[in-house]
Write an enzyme that holds these catalytic residues in place. Structure first.
Site, PDB file in Angstrom:
ATOM      1  CD  GLU A   1      63.612  -5.926 -26.338  1.00  0.00           C
ATOM      2  OE1 GLU A   1      62.785  -5.382 -25.582  1.00  0.00           O
ATOM      3  OE2 GLU A   1      64.701  -5.403 -26.646  1.00  0.00           O
TER       4      GLU A   1
ATOM      5  CD  GLU B   1      65.422  -3.344 -30.940  1.00  0.00           C
ATOM      6  OE1 GLU B   1      65.720  -3.008 -29.774  1.00  0.00           O
ATOM      7  OE2 GLU B   1      64.277  -3.663 -31.274  1.00  0.00           O
TER       8      GLU B   1
END
Length: 426
Positions: A249, A344
């Site tokens: 991220e 995820e």
């Protein structure tokens, strides 16, 4: 995972046939070093102006809060140095309590701190054999394609004073081996990767890792992480790895531009090829942050997608997640001729509600039942977030939004949570 700070992103787009917005940013790890995260957004109808979601506003606040925490930590370290810590002096571990001292030995591993200075992180090379007591748990089933994991006490620089122990990691490895055959890590600080690899060797379980490399806006941190990565890949056989995840991220937190991140990814790929290491390279980010240029820099597109932060009910979570992935990510992976996976996906077991999403065990069970066996059957590659609760993330909880540390299938004491039912998939 070693994991994340705050960030924000916003996209606009159409609705799926079920009224699902497939263009909002979705991911994990808006929390701080070591993992965490999430994303969501508002549904946008045709002809309307997109309004910033409550989640997105909270993520901007989370980003500022995390940066402030980071600044405070740096100031504390600088004050400690000014108070008499001479340059080059190694920070020592506090004396372990009697409860944990049996899990530690006198061995240590050398590494470097964020300033490039040599440090020694105490680790445990002693195999107490306690991990054997955690095998053959009838409540666990090896049904997950992969599991996201960060060892307890593996956050830098706190681990210099209270490091993870090999005995603890061995137990975690033994437990996770009953859930999956592959584990994804988020970083290399605190010798966590070596501990997991050594734990796999010690326990003899059938497991490989996706080696995680932590990247952020600090060039020194990034250089240190990459050097450590090459060292690990040199020391351990390639057969123990399934791939390398360079950054988590990074774009969501706005720590690097897509161009800068692509440059790092291409350099890593070139260097590994020169070293004769043939492993797929990827970076994980919010599903909405992927574009064709980034996809061209990797071997696998890794999208973090969390239906909880999409504000959907648990009974719609599985369909919503795949609709988002099929619309936003799979086409980009196919266009670049690379693999695509969901790096995820998960659901918190308590902590509050977010629009239509309710954090709870019943909701987790609903999502597990709808997701796991079906995704295994259709060949979807995914990593479940996460194996264990991460109590250090409690600092990111807010009133009514106290789910940051409650994403594990098991609690921090390595016990499966009450009433959680992991599917057996026959």
């Amino acid at each position: 995972m070693v994991g994340g700070h705050g960030g924000d992103a916003a996209d606009t787009g159409g609705l799926l046939s079920g009224g699902v917005n497939t263009s909002v940013p979705l991911g994990e790890n808006a929390r701080g070093v070591g993992g965490g995260g999430g994303s969501a957004g508002n549904i946008v109808a045709a002809g309307t102006v997109k309004k910033e979601s409550d989640w997105l506003a909270s993520q901007k606040h989370s980003k500022k809060k995390t940066r402030i925490i980071a600044i405070i930590v740096v100031l504390i370290l600088l004050l400690a140095i000014a108070g008499g810590i001479a340059a080059g002096v190694i920070l020592t571990k506090k004396k372990p309590s009697s409860k944990s001292s049996s899990d530690n030995s006198n061995s240590s591993n050398d590494s470097t701190d964020s300033n490039g200075k040599k440090t020694t992180t105490p680790t445990s090379s002693k195999d107490t054999g306690k991990w054997k007591d955690y095998l053959d748990n009838p409540a666990l089933h090896k049904v997950f394609h992969g599991i996201d994991y960060t060892p307890l006490d593996a956050q830098y620089p706190e681990c210099l004073h209270k490091p993870p122990t090999q005995a603890q990691v061995n137990i975690d490895v033994a437990i996770m081996s009953q859930l999956t055959t592959r584990v994804r890590l988020y970083g290399t600080d605190c010798n966590q990767a070596e501990m997991v690899l050594d734990g796999i060797k010690t326990t003899g379980v059938d497991m490989k890792i996706w080696l995680g490399i932590w990247l952020d806006y600090n060039a020194t941190t990034n250089a240190r992480s990459l050097v450590h990565m090459y060292d690990i890949l040199d020391k351990y056989p390639a057969s123990m790895f399934e791939g390398v995840v360079v950054g988590n991220e990074v774009l969501f937190r706005e720590d690097m531009t897509a161009s800068a991140l692509s440059t790092v990814l291409k350099e890593v790929k070139t260097n590994l090829t020169a070293k004769g290491i043939n492993l797929p390279i990827g970076t994980s980010d919010l599903g909405s942050n992927w574009d064709s240029s980034l996809a061209s820099s990797v071997d696998v597109l890794m999208a973090n997608i969390h239906p909880f932060f999409g504000g959907v009910a648990a009974e719609n979570a599985s369909t919503w997640t795949m609709s988002f992935y099929d619309t936003n990510n799979l086409p980009k992976a196919k266009a670049a001729s690379i693999r695509g996976m969901i790096s995820e996906v998960g659901w918190p077991t308590e902590g509050g509600t977010l629009q239509g999403s309710v954090a709870g065990v019943d909701e987790l069970n609903t999502f597990l039942n709808d997701w796991v066996c079906q995704k295994n059957k259709d060949g979807t590659e995914y990593f479940w977030f996460s194996a264990f609760d991460e109590p250090w993330k409690v600092m990111y909880n807010e009133p009514g939004k106290e789910w940051e540390d409650k994403w594990g299938l098991l609690d921090a004491n390595r016990k499966i949570k009450a009433n959680v039912v992991i599917p057996s998939c026959n």
